[in-house]
Design a protein around this motif. Structure first.
Motif, PDB file in Angstrom:
ATOM      1  N   ARG A  56       0.821  -1.202   0.000  1.00 19.74           N
ATOM      2  CA  ARG A  56       0.000   0.000   0.000  1.00 19.74           C
ATOM      3  C   ARG A  56       0.860   1.260   0.000  1.00 19.74           C
ATOM      4  NH1 ARG A  56      -3.706   1.148   4.346  1.00 19.74           N
ATOM      5  NH2 ARG A  56      -2.898  -0.735   5.296  1.00 19.74           N
TER       6      ARG A  56
ATOM      7  N   GLU B  37      -6.359   2.113  -5.178  1.00 19.41           N
ATOM      8  CA  GLU B  37      -6.207   1.890  -3.741  1.00 19.41           C
ATOM      9  C   GLU B  37      -7.510   1.380  -3.122  1.00 19.41           C
ATOM     10  OE1 GLU B  37      -3.705   3.183  -1.259  1.00 19.41           O
ATOM     11  OE2 GLU B  37      -4.973   2.570   0.414  1.00 19.41           O
TER      12      GLU B  37
ATOM     13  N   ILE C 263      -6.647  -2.629  -3.865  1.00 18.78           N
ATOM     14  CA  ILE C 263      -5.746  -3.017  -2.787  1.00 18.78           C
ATOM     15  C   ILE C 263      -6.485  -3.245  -1.476  1.00 18.78           C
ATOM     16  CG2 ILE C 263      -3.748  -2.300  -1.449  1.00 18.78           C
ATOM     17  CD1 ILE C 263      -2.660  -0.975  -3.853  1.00 18.78           C
ATOM     18  N   ARG C 264      -7.325  -2.272  -1.078  1.00 23.50           N
ATOM     19  CA  ARG C 264      -7.995  -2.430   0.219  1.00 23.50           C
ATOM     20  C   ARG C 264      -8.961  -3.617   0.253  1.00 23.50           C
ATOM     21  NH1 ARG C 264      -7.879   2.624   3.921  1.00 23.50           N
ATOM     22  NH2 ARG C 264      -6.013   3.577   3.054  1.00 23.50           N
TER      23      ARG C 264
END
Lengths: 268, 262, 286
Positions: free
Chosen positions: B192, B245, B249-250
């Protein structure tokens, strides 16, 4: 990778090895440092040899560094850059600390600031520099303003997580015993926020001097960054690398002297 | 980005959702207000209206998507490279005292190299070859990855390891079930942080090195003083970063770490 | 406790296996010394575990009883002494020779794997055939009354339930011996009582030899066929006691209370005396 990531022995099955005698440990440290330097130099030579003479060898760089130090050319620019680094450091740390503390303690401020910080983090550093120059014109101040804006979100983030990770049990204790605001700040909070301050300083130092180099490259006619770019354009790679190396070393030494000492005194 | 910590699970009292959203919207609004003021106060910052009216046409051009694609590919590729290098460096630092010291001096040095210097050097080594972009981004990101992963390896749970010994869980099973799950939170933390970092470095690297990609487009638009285009590129950049993001990713992290019960 | 005759392994081997025709103890430890660096943790312990026996090792905190379990689990080596497995010598190292089910004081489940996966991973490493996995998981989880949590994350379970899963895992690997290291000392008293009852009920269906380490006299007497009392660290054997109370045992049984009182009397002066002795600071061994 699979072989590399194994645990150390889970059970301390065998007798724990004796701790090495102090001076032997120090000697091994120095040896490791020397090994790293020699390996690094060898690696560099290898790159230099394979680049058809574009990348200067270790000897050339060393000669160039000695020359820069010898005729005093380096000191003036280093001093200018250092002054900029310290200004940015101070401004970014203060602003980031204030924002971070506010957002860390108030979830309202946190909700408000969060999207601004996220956007701020997502904007590339050169863009800050370009935009601020457009608005304020090319000047010493505009560079410093740009860098401060670029670094503040990083610092604020670190401070926010540090404040939010504080011990809530102590807050409850303070409330139970009806500590006054002043006492709460002095006795409960100060001790817990100090690591945040150190973290803020470390973060902004790490980024401020690297960005100062970028800013000087892009906009200034003096300072180490400007010299690096000048050497680059006039095809003097040895000078360029020597400038960079000397400044890196200077910054590392400063970090070790100032920040590490600060950290130790607050931890102890 | 220097902080080598895995974010602790927040245990804070939360505001009601509606209030949080309202405040967050106000935050976004304040950015727009700032932009509007900036746009009207100086000649150089293009006003919001102008940018928005050009946005559809801008997004429709194939050139824009080509540049975005090229740069995204570079980010992902060099991030992978940085993760591998960082993991290897962390493993060395963890396993062997002497070579660990040597490696951590390298990592400490690499962390201190300004990306500008790395980009200019890459120009000497690789000329204008895009490989230079990969090299710069991977070189700048890997020491951060190494720092985070070393922390993860340092915190491997001795007790769980002992359980593994008692049941003789070894080899790949050990790696899959005992070691890697413990490193996963650190891995995500590294990804991240370094994903955002890599995007910023890639723009800088392309600005110096490139002949393609978003950073190069930035630089070209700026050189021609097409400031509306600069802002459009900036919008695309921020959008890509935030969308990946929050949409990739999250959610992925939440999925992999779903065993952590809040 | 040392048996008669020479300790030369071959000779004793011959005696116990062929000549007498008596079943040798499943595990036979003689004069075992275990060291942490220079410090002696276990100082010459003799210990036998008969096939199918439930043995309790009773000792004060930090006396080195967990260390002894580590040797049995093959997690560490004994410094000196003799170890026999079914009558044949096993050097000072049991690793790889015994398949153990280990129940730790804390559950030590992998929190990132489900209950069923946790058991599967252990069974796979133990070499349990794949076609038995499902049935075993259901059987042992059911036996410990946590069948409904088969697909849950361990962290969603209560402390007692986690320990039940941990016991199910220990049994599911088809162990030669089950080692339990104060498995109930982290639980609240009511849960611990329920777990003890469960464990003694389990003994009726499975008779894997079990070594159960505890510092609770009540617990030892409630569960064990035989109680071996250890001294304050470095551990030595103080006393052995066969518990012939009928099962299921009752804490309120007068006979139980009498036995408990006598063990308390025995142990009190020993544990307390050594505790007070200078130069014997309390240290946790594990």
């Amino acid at each position: 990778m699979s072989a590399a990531v194994t645990e150390r022995p889970a059970v301390s099955a065998e007798p724990v090895p004796e701790r090495p005698v102090r001076f032997r440990g120090a000697a091994r440290n120095i040896l490791a440092g020397i090994t790293a330097a020699v390996l690094g130099a060898a690696l560099w030579e290898l790159i230099s040899l394979t680049s058809d003479g574009w990348v200067p060898g270790v000897g050339e760089i060393a000669a160039s560094a000695v020359e820069l130090l010898g005729d005093g050319e380096f000191y003036g620019d280093a001093w200018i850059s250092l002054r900029r680094v310290l200004t940015v450091l101070l401004a970014a740390t203060l602003a980031g600390l204030v924002l971070g503390l506010l957002a860390g303690f108030s979830s309202k401020v946190d909700s408000f600031l969060r999207p601004i910080l996220v956007t701020g983090l997502a904007i590339p550093d050169p863009v800050y520099i370009i935009l601020v120059i457009l608005i304020l014109g090319i000047s010493e101040t505009s560079g410093i303003v740009a860098l401060t804006i670029a670094i503040v979100p990083l610092v604020a983030n670190v401070v926010i997580s540090s404040v939010q990770a504080r011990d809530r049990g102590l807050d409850e204790m303070a409330a139970t015993y009806r500590l006054s605001h002043v006492d709460y700040l002095r006795h409960v909070l100060a001790g817990q926020v100090r690591p945040a301050i150190v973290a803020a300083l470390r973060t902004s130092f790490a980024f401020s001097w690297k960005l100062v180099v970028l800013m000087e490259t892009m906009t200034q006619s003096d300072g180490v960054g400007a010299r690096i770019y000048e050497s680059f354009r006039f095809l003097r790679p040895a000078d360029m690398i020597a400038y960079a190396l000397l400044f890196i070393v200077l910054m590392r030494v400063l970090e070790m002297l100032a920040l590490r000492r600060l950290e130790r005194s607050t931890v102890a | 980005m220097t902080a080598a910590t895995v974010p602790a699970r927040s245990t804070r009292r939360r505001l009601p959702d509606a209030n949080r959203w309202a405040l967050s919207l106000a935050g976004i609004g304040s950015i727009l207000v700032l932009w509007a003021i900036g746009g009207s106060a100086t000649r150089y910052v293009p006003p919001i209206g102008e940018v928005l009216s050009e946005l559809p046409g801008f997004l429709a051009s194939a050139e824009v998507w080509d540049a975005a694609g090229v740069t995204t590919l570079r980010v992902i590729g060099s991030l992978l490279l940085a993760m591998v290098l960082g993991a290897a460096a962390a493993a060395v630092m963890r396993r062997d005292w002497f070579w660990g010291r040597v490696m951590s001096s390298f990592v400490g040095f690499a962390i201190a190299v300004p990306s500008t210097v790395a980009a200019l050097l890459a120009l000497y080594v690789f000329r204008r070859d895009p490989i230079g972009v990969y090299a710069v981004v991977a070189f700048i990101c890997f020491p951060f990855v190494a720092t985070v992963l070393r922390e993860g390896m340092r915190n491997l749970d001795v007790k769980v390891g002992e359980m593994g010994d008692a049941y003789r869980i070894t080899g790949t099973a050990r790696l899959r079930h005992v070691v890697l799950p413990q490193l996963a939170p650190y891995g995500f933390s590294a990804v991240r942080n370094e994903y955002a970092h890599a995007w910023k470095i890639v723009v800088l690297a392309e600005l110096f090195i490139g002949s393609s990609g978003m950073g190069w487009q930035f630089a070209r638009a700026f050189d021609r003083f097409q400031l509306t285009e600069v802002v459009l590129w900036l919008l695309v950049f921020v959008a890509i970063l935030l969308l990946s993001e929050y949409l990739v990713i999250r959610p992925l992290e939440r999925f992999v770490l779903k065993w952590r019960v809040s | 406790m040392t048996t008669n005759g020479s300790l030369l392994s071959g000779e004793v081997n011959l005696m116990s296996n062929a000549v007498d025709g008596v079943t040798p103890p499943f595990l036979d430890l003689r004069d075992i010394v275990i060291k942490h660096g220079d410090r002696t943790a276990v100082d010459g312990v003799d210990l036998t575990v008969a096939p199918g026996e439930f043995l309790a090792l009773l000792g004060p905190s930090g006396c080195g009883k967990s260390t002894l379990l580590h040797v049995l689990a093959g997690l560490r080596r004994a410094h000196s002494g003799e170890l026999r497995l079914n009558g044949s010598p096993a050097a000072a190292d049991l690793s790889g020779k015994l398949r153990v089910g280990y129940v730790f004081q804390d559950h030590r489940l992998l929190p990132w794997r489900t209950v069923a996966q946790n058991i599967t991973i252990a069974m796979k490493s133990a070499g349990v055939p794949k076609d038995e996995w499902d049935a075993r998981i259901d059987r042992y989880l059911g036996m410990l009354r946590v069948g409904e949590y088969r697909d849950s994350w361990p962290m969603r379970l209560s402390g007692g339930q986690r320990q039940r899963v941990s016991i199910a895992r220990a049994l599911a690997v088809d162990p030669d011996v089950v080692l339990m290291d104060e498995p109930f000392s982290g639980l609240d008293e009511v849960t611990a009582r329920a777990m003890r009852l469960e464990l003694s009920r389990l003994r009726e269906v499975s008779s894997v030899p079990t070594v159960f380490v505890t510092h609770s006299i009540k617990e030892a007497l409630f569960l064990a066929d035989r109680v071996v009392t250890l001294s304050h660290g470095p551990a030595r054997v103080l006393k052995e006691l066969s518990v012939s109370l009928p099962r299921p045992r009752q804490y309120e049984d007068p006979e139980f209370a009498r036995l408990e009182a006598s063990v308390v009397a025995d142990v009190l002066k020993e544990w307390e005396l050594t505790d007070a002795a200078p130069g014997a600071p309390e240290r946790r061994a594990s």
